[in-house]
Design a protein around this motif. Structure first.
Motif, PDB file in Angstrom:
ATOM      1  N   ASN A 364       0.817  -1.209   0.000  1.00 32.77           N
ATOM      2  CA  ASN A 364       0.000   0.000   0.000  1.00 32.77           C
ATOM      3  C   ASN A 364       0.854   1.263   0.000  1.00 32.77           C
ATOM      4  N   ILE A 365       1.915   1.265   0.815  1.00 32.06           N
ATOM      5  CA  ILE A 365       2.798   2.431   0.872  1.00 32.06           C
ATOM      6  C   ILE A 365       3.546   2.600  -0.449  1.00 32.06           C
ATOM      7  N   LEU A 366       4.010   1.480  -1.039  1.00 28.25           N
ATOM      8  CA  LEU A 366       4.696   1.549  -2.338  1.00 28.25           C
ATOM      9  C   LEU A 366       3.777   2.121  -3.414  1.00 28.25           C
ATOM     10  N   ASN A 367       2.524   1.661  -3.460  1.00 28.37           N
ATOM     11  CA  ASN A 367       1.589   2.146  -4.473  1.00 28.37           C
ATOM     12  C   ASN A 367       1.340   3.643  -4.336  1.00 28.37           C
ATOM     13  N   ASN A 368       1.258   4.114  -3.087  1.00 25.10           N
ATOM     14  CA  ASN A 368       1.083   5.554  -2.885  1.00 25.10           C
ATOM     15  C   ASN A 368       2.300   6.330  -3.387  1.00 25.10           C
ATOM     16  N   ALA A 369       3.501   5.792  -3.141  1.00 24.78           N
ATOM     17  CA  ALA A 369       4.719   6.465  -3.606  1.00 24.78           C
ATOM     18  C   ALA A 369       4.783   6.485  -5.131  1.00 24.78           C
ATOM     19  N   ILE A 370       4.402   5.380  -5.764  1.00 27.61           N
ATOM     20  CA  ILE A 370       4.388   5.328  -7.230  1.00 27.61           C
ATOM     21  C   ILE A 370       3.387   6.324  -7.795  1.00 27.61           C
ATOM     22  N   ASP A 371       2.197   6.394  -7.193  1.00 25.10           N
ATOM     23  CA  ASP A 371       1.188   7.358  -7.645  1.00 25.10           C
ATOM     24  C   ASP A 371       1.690   8.790  -7.509  1.00 25.10           C
ATOM     25  N   ALA A 372       2.391   9.064  -6.412  1.00 19.71           N
ATOM     26  CA  ALA A 372       2.936  10.406  -6.203  1.00 19.71           C
ATOM     27  C   ALA A 372       3.967  10.752  -7.266  1.00 19.71           C
ATOM     28  N   HIS A 373       4.822   9.789  -7.613  1.00 17.60           N
ATOM     29  CA  HIS A 373       5.812  10.021  -8.672  1.00 17.60           C
ATOM     30  C   HIS A 373       5.122  10.264 -10.008  1.00 17.60           C
ATOM     31  N   ASN A 374       4.086   9.492 -10.303  1.00 17.99           N
ATOM     32  CA  ASN A 374       3.366   9.658 -11.572  1.00 17.99           C
ATOM     33  C   ASN A 374       2.743  11.042 -11.689  1.00 17.99           C
ATOM     34  N   ASP A 375       2.305  11.590 -10.543  1.00 15.07           N
ATOM     35  CA  ASP A 375       1.679  12.917 -10.570  1.00 15.07           C
ATOM     36  C   ASP A 375       2.712  14.033 -10.673  1.00 15.07           C
ATOM     37  N   LEU A 376       3.923  13.810 -10.107  1.00 11.21           N
ATOM     38  CA  LEU A 376       4.901  14.893 -10.007  1.00 11.21           C
ATOM     39  C   LEU A 376       5.918  14.895 -11.137  1.00 11.21           C
ATOM     40  N   ASN A 377       6.298  13.717 -11.638  1.00 10.72           N
ATOM     41  CA  ASN A 377       7.305  13.606 -12.712  1.00 10.72           C
ATOM     42  C   ASN A 377       8.629  14.276 -12.332  1.00 10.72           C
ATOM     43  N   VAL A 378       9.215  13.847 -11.198  1.00 11.55           N
ATOM     44  CA  VAL A 378      10.503  14.406 -10.776  1.00 11.55           C
ATOM     45  C   VAL A 378      11.638  13.777 -11.563  1.00 11.55           C
ATOM     46  N   LYS A 379      12.792  14.433 -11.519  1.00 12.25           N
ATOM     47  CA  LYS A 379      13.982  13.908 -12.188  1.00 12.25           C
ATOM     48  C   LYS A 379      14.599  12.805 -11.333  1.00 12.25           C
ATOM     49  N   ASN A 380      15.008  11.703 -11.977  1.00 10.37           N
ATOM     50  CA  ASN A 380      15.615  10.543 -11.301  1.00 10.37           C
ATOM     51  C   ASN A 380      14.748  10.055 -10.131  1.00 10.37           C
ATOM     52  N   PRO A 381      13.511   9.671 -10.386  1.00 10.36           N
ATOM     53  CA  PRO A 381      12.623   9.232  -9.296  1.00 10.36           C
ATOM     54  C   PRO A 381      13.110   7.925  -8.679  1.00 10.36           C
ATOM     55  N   PHE A 382      12.976   7.825  -7.364  1.00 13.09           N
ATOM     56  CA  PHE A 382      13.387   6.591  -6.704  1.00 13.09           C
ATOM     57  C   PHE A 382      12.498   6.320  -5.498  1.00 13.09           C
ATOM     58  N   ILE A 383      12.458   5.040  -5.127  1.00 13.03           N
ATOM     59  CA  ILE A 383      11.819   4.604  -3.880  1.00 13.03           C
ATOM     60  C   ILE A 383      12.798   3.636  -3.226  1.00 13.03           C
TER      61      ILE A 383
END
Length: 465
Positions: A364-383
């Motif tokens: 659940n926490i991973l999915n929230n982090a992935i969704d946040a990255h998809n919305d923000l489109n930061v450079k070099n995204p990581f989890i």
């Protein structure tokens, strides 16, 4: 509407197993058109030069071409006979150029197209017979006494030699093309068989899921009946709320694994559409992931069925292995997102916990982090996931660089039905995760956030029980 491909195949439809016949139809039609063009040009040229001897022959051949052209469109079963007539026509024409023509006119150069004509007008064994015949007629041309020819023995021998070389080159070139085409057809058949097998397996797994759903519905009904018999008044007041929450939770837990199955299948189909080869390793990996996901769905059903029971099985497991299992479920969502997920491990840490519940929390926490990255489109995204032991507790860190969480949302993160995703969120993921950690593990989930990103810290006992 006029279709150029249908024109050259005489309007007939051919399946994949008839590609060779389709090619022959196309070449015969092309040969007819080119021959007609050459004959018309010859008739006009001979008329201008006042050479009337060739005109009747050229007119007769032209009429024969038109008859065959239209007959091909009406009598498909007579193709071989039409091909023989065309071969005979070209054979006669080429021999006529040698026996009647002048060497200086260079008309004999047309004879070098004869191997291509034979290749498509006749089957291989028949083409050999025709080729031997024309070589024989060329060789005996200077030796016979019936028709005086202008070519010497050296010239016809040289023409025959070149014709043989060209024929050999064209024959082996065509063999390579046929081999390549056969390989392509075999691969297409293999892909078709694989698709059928994959569809069969997906259908079987779908049937299993339907049965699991039916089983779950039956057990839920049984539990409702028990509650109803114990306290009818309380059941009447809370029935809809309890059922709605439980179904929403199940739907939330199933959405991502089912998306994983869909993405695995779509990835294989997408490769097929692009004409890319799908290796056995890719297929085995996809089927293995689908199988793991279905097992996870089955385990999730059991988890919900036994959620409030005190007799769940406690399992000894290396914590990084468990984190990697959660990452594997989420990995298909980031295949084309360039998000890097890492599980940082310094040393083995063994814990005794409820495996599936903790996997659900981390996922659940991973999915929230992935969704946040998809919305923000930061450079070099990581989890990044890491673990630390503090006393008799294990601290699991899930860190991202997705821009952090607004301060106004922090106090509501773990409330049921609160979501920052609008219609795309249910508001149950973090609420359910916190509930699992508190009630099943006796722990808690904390959040640290900044403008750069957020870190979720899951604190649980190292050993439960």
């Amino acid at each position: 509407m006029f279709k150029i491909d249908g024109f050259f195949t005489s309007g007939w439809i051919f399946d994949e197993s008839e590609q060779y016949l389709k090619n022959r139809y196309q070449m015969v039609n092309i040969g007819i058109l080119l021959s007609a063009g050459g004959l018309i040009y010859g008739i006009i040229g001979n008329y201008i030069r006042d050479i009337s001897g060739f005109i009747p022959i050229e007119v007769a051949l032209l009429c024969m071409n038109f008859v065959i052209f239209f007959a091909l469109r009406k009598y498909r079963n007579f193709f071989e006979y039409f091909a023989i007539i065309m071969t005979l026509q070209y054979t006669f024409l080429f021999l006529f150029l040698i026996y009647i023509g002048e060497p200086n006119d260079l008309k004999h150069l047309w004879i070098f197209t004869y191997p291509i004509i034979l290749l498509y007008f006749q089957k291989t064994i028949h083409a050999i017979y025709w080729f031997i015949f024309i070589i024989f007629m060329l060789i005996i041309a200077p030796l016979q006494n019936f028709i005086p020819i202008k070519y010497s023995m050296y010239q016809v021998t040289y023409i025959s030699f070149v014709l043989i070389i060209i024929s050999i080159i064209i024959y082996f070139y065509q063999r390579k093309i046929d081999e390549a085409r056969n390989i392509i057809l075999e691969q297409q058949n293999m892909l078709r068989d694989f698709n059928l097998e994959l569809e069969k397996q997906v259908k079987e797994k779908t049937t299993e899921l339907i049965k699991l759903n039916e089983s779950l519905e039956l057990k839920v009904e049984q539990k409702l009946e028990e509650l109803k018999s114990k306290d009818q008044i309380l059941q009447t007041q809370s029935k809809q709320a309890v059922m709605g929450e439980m179904i929403s939770m199940i739907a939330h837990q199933w959405r991502q694994p089912l998306s994983t199955v869909t993405l695995q299948i779509a990835n294989l189909q997408f490769k097929q559409l692009l004409g890319k080869d799908r290796s056995d390793q890719d297929i085995d990996k996809a089927l293995s992931n689908i199988s793991d996901t279905i097992v996870y769905l089955s385990d999730t059903i059991d988890d919900f069925q036994t959620y409030f029971r005190p007799d769940k099985e406690i399992v000894d497991i290396e914590i990084h292995e468990l984190l990697q299992r959660a990452v594997n479920f989420a990995i298909s969502r980031i295949n084309d997102k360039k998000i890097r997920i890492s599980v940082n491990k310094l040393t083995d840490i063994h814990v005794k916990i409820y495996i599936n519940e903790l996997v659900q929390v981390i996922l659940n926490i991973l999915n929230n982090a992935i969704d946040a990255h998809n919305d923000l489109n930061v450079k070099n995204p990581f989890i990044a996931l890491s673990v630390k032991v503090v006393g008799n507790k294990v601290l699991i860190y899930v860190q991202d660089n997705a821009g952090g969480i607004n301060s106004e949302h922090l106090s509501h993160l773990f409330e049921p039905y609160f979501s920052t995703k609008g219609k795309n969120g249910t508001g149950l993921g973090l609420y359910m995760s916190q509930m699992i950690v508190q009630k099943q593990f006796g722990g808690e989930i904390e959040v640290e956030t900044s403008q750069n990103g957020s870190t979720f810290i899951v604190k649980i006992p190292k050993n439960i029980g």
